[in-house]
Design a protein around this motif. Sequence first.
Motif, PDB file in Angstrom:
ATOM      1  N   LYS A 185      64.963  11.076  27.984  1.00  0.00           N
ATOM      2  CA  LYS A 185      64.706   9.750  28.531  1.00  0.00           C
ATOM      3  C   LYS A 185      64.642   8.697  27.421  1.00  0.00           C
ATOM      4  N   VAL A 186      63.953   9.035  26.322  1.00  0.00           N
ATOM      5  CA  VAL A 186      63.852   8.108  25.182  1.00  0.00           C
ATOM      6  C   VAL A 186      65.225   7.903  24.560  1.00  0.00           C
ATOM      7  N   ASN A 187      65.960   8.990  24.345  1.00  0.00           N
ATOM      8  CA  ASN A 187      67.279   8.884  23.726  1.00  0.00           C
ATOM      9  C   ASN A 187      68.215   8.021  24.558  1.00  0.00           C
ATOM     10  N   LEU A 188      68.223   8.213  25.878  1.00  0.00           N
ATOM     11  CA  LEU A 188      69.075   7.412  26.763  1.00  0.00           C
ATOM     12  C   LEU A 188      68.712   5.929  26.685  1.00  0.00           C
ATOM     13  N   GLU A 238      71.307   3.053  25.444  1.00  0.00           N
ATOM     14  CA  GLU A 238      71.641   1.950  26.349  1.00  0.00           C
ATOM     15  C   GLU A 238      71.323   0.580  25.749  1.00  0.00           C
ATOM     16  N   ASN A 239      70.406   0.539  24.786  1.00  0.00           N
ATOM     17  CA  ASN A 239      70.024  -0.722  24.162  1.00  0.00           C
ATOM     18  C   ASN A 239      70.587  -0.880  22.746  1.00  0.00           C
ATOM     19  N   GLY A 240      71.576  -0.059  22.421  1.00  0.00           N
ATOM     20  CA  GLY A 240      72.276  -0.197  21.154  1.00  0.00           C
ATOM     21  C   GLY A 240      71.462   0.175  19.929  1.00  0.00           C
ATOM     22  N   VAL A 241      70.497   1.060  20.091  1.00  0.00           N
ATOM     23  CA  VAL A 241      69.658   1.493  18.971  1.00  0.00           C
ATOM     24  C   VAL A 241      70.147   2.862  18.513  1.00  0.00           C
ATOM     25  N   GLN A 242      70.580   2.933  17.263  1.00  0.00           N
ATOM     26  CA  GLN A 242      71.047   4.197  16.709  1.00  0.00           C
ATOM     27  C   GLN A 242      69.868   4.955  16.132  1.00  0.00           C
ATOM     28  N   ALA A 243      69.873   6.277  16.325  1.00  0.00           N
ATOM     29  CA  ALA A 243      68.776   7.098  15.834  1.00  0.00           C
ATOM     30  C   ALA A 243      69.298   8.455  15.385  1.00  0.00           C
ATOM     31  N   THR A 244      68.610   9.026  14.416  1.00  0.00           N
ATOM     32  CA  THR A 244      68.845  10.405  14.019  1.00  0.00           C
ATOM     33  C   THR A 244      67.714  11.221  14.620  1.00  0.00           C
ATOM     34  N   THR A 262      61.601  14.178  16.574  1.00  0.00           N
ATOM     35  CA  THR A 262      61.350  12.993  15.765  1.00  0.00           C
ATOM     36  C   THR A 262      62.629  12.171  15.719  1.00  0.00           C
ATOM     37  N   PHE A 263      62.528  10.920  16.167  1.00  0.00           N
ATOM     38  CA  PHE A 263      63.635   9.977  16.074  1.00  0.00           C
ATOM     39  C   PHE A 263      63.438   9.175  14.794  1.00  0.00           C
ATOM     40  N   MET A 264      64.461   9.136  13.942  1.00  0.00           N
ATOM     41  CA  MET A 264      64.443   8.267  12.758  1.00  0.00           C
ATOM     42  C   MET A 264      65.327   7.068  13.076  1.00  0.00           C
TER      43      MET A 264
END
Length: 108
Positions: free
Chosen positions: A15-18, A22-28, A43-45
């Motif tokens: 849910k967090v990743n989606l 959807e809001n254009g935020v890139q994460a590792t 852990t999202f970086m």
Amino acid sequence: MKLLLVIVSDTDKNKVNLALVENGVQATIIYSTGGFLNRGTVTFMIGAEDDRVDEIIELIRKNVSERKEVCKSTLPPALQTLFFVSKQKIEQGGAVIFVIDIEEFLKV
């Protein structure tokens, strides 16, 4: 520039990743195990400009859930009867967010 280290339950990761995508935020994403209940965590970086930090935190807040889970004792069964151990409900979920100042951010 900030680095957000966002630790969420494995239950909330999709849910967090989606929401981030959807809001254009890139994460590792880093998968791990830990915490009091020894459950899966993610852990999202996230590297973010200062003016987007509050927006990203709000996205995360809206997409994690809090719940109560039963905590089982880690004592062997024979000792549980001696120490009168009962199952306890522990609050789980939510997110832990670290916001760190970054001097330089490079993509090469």
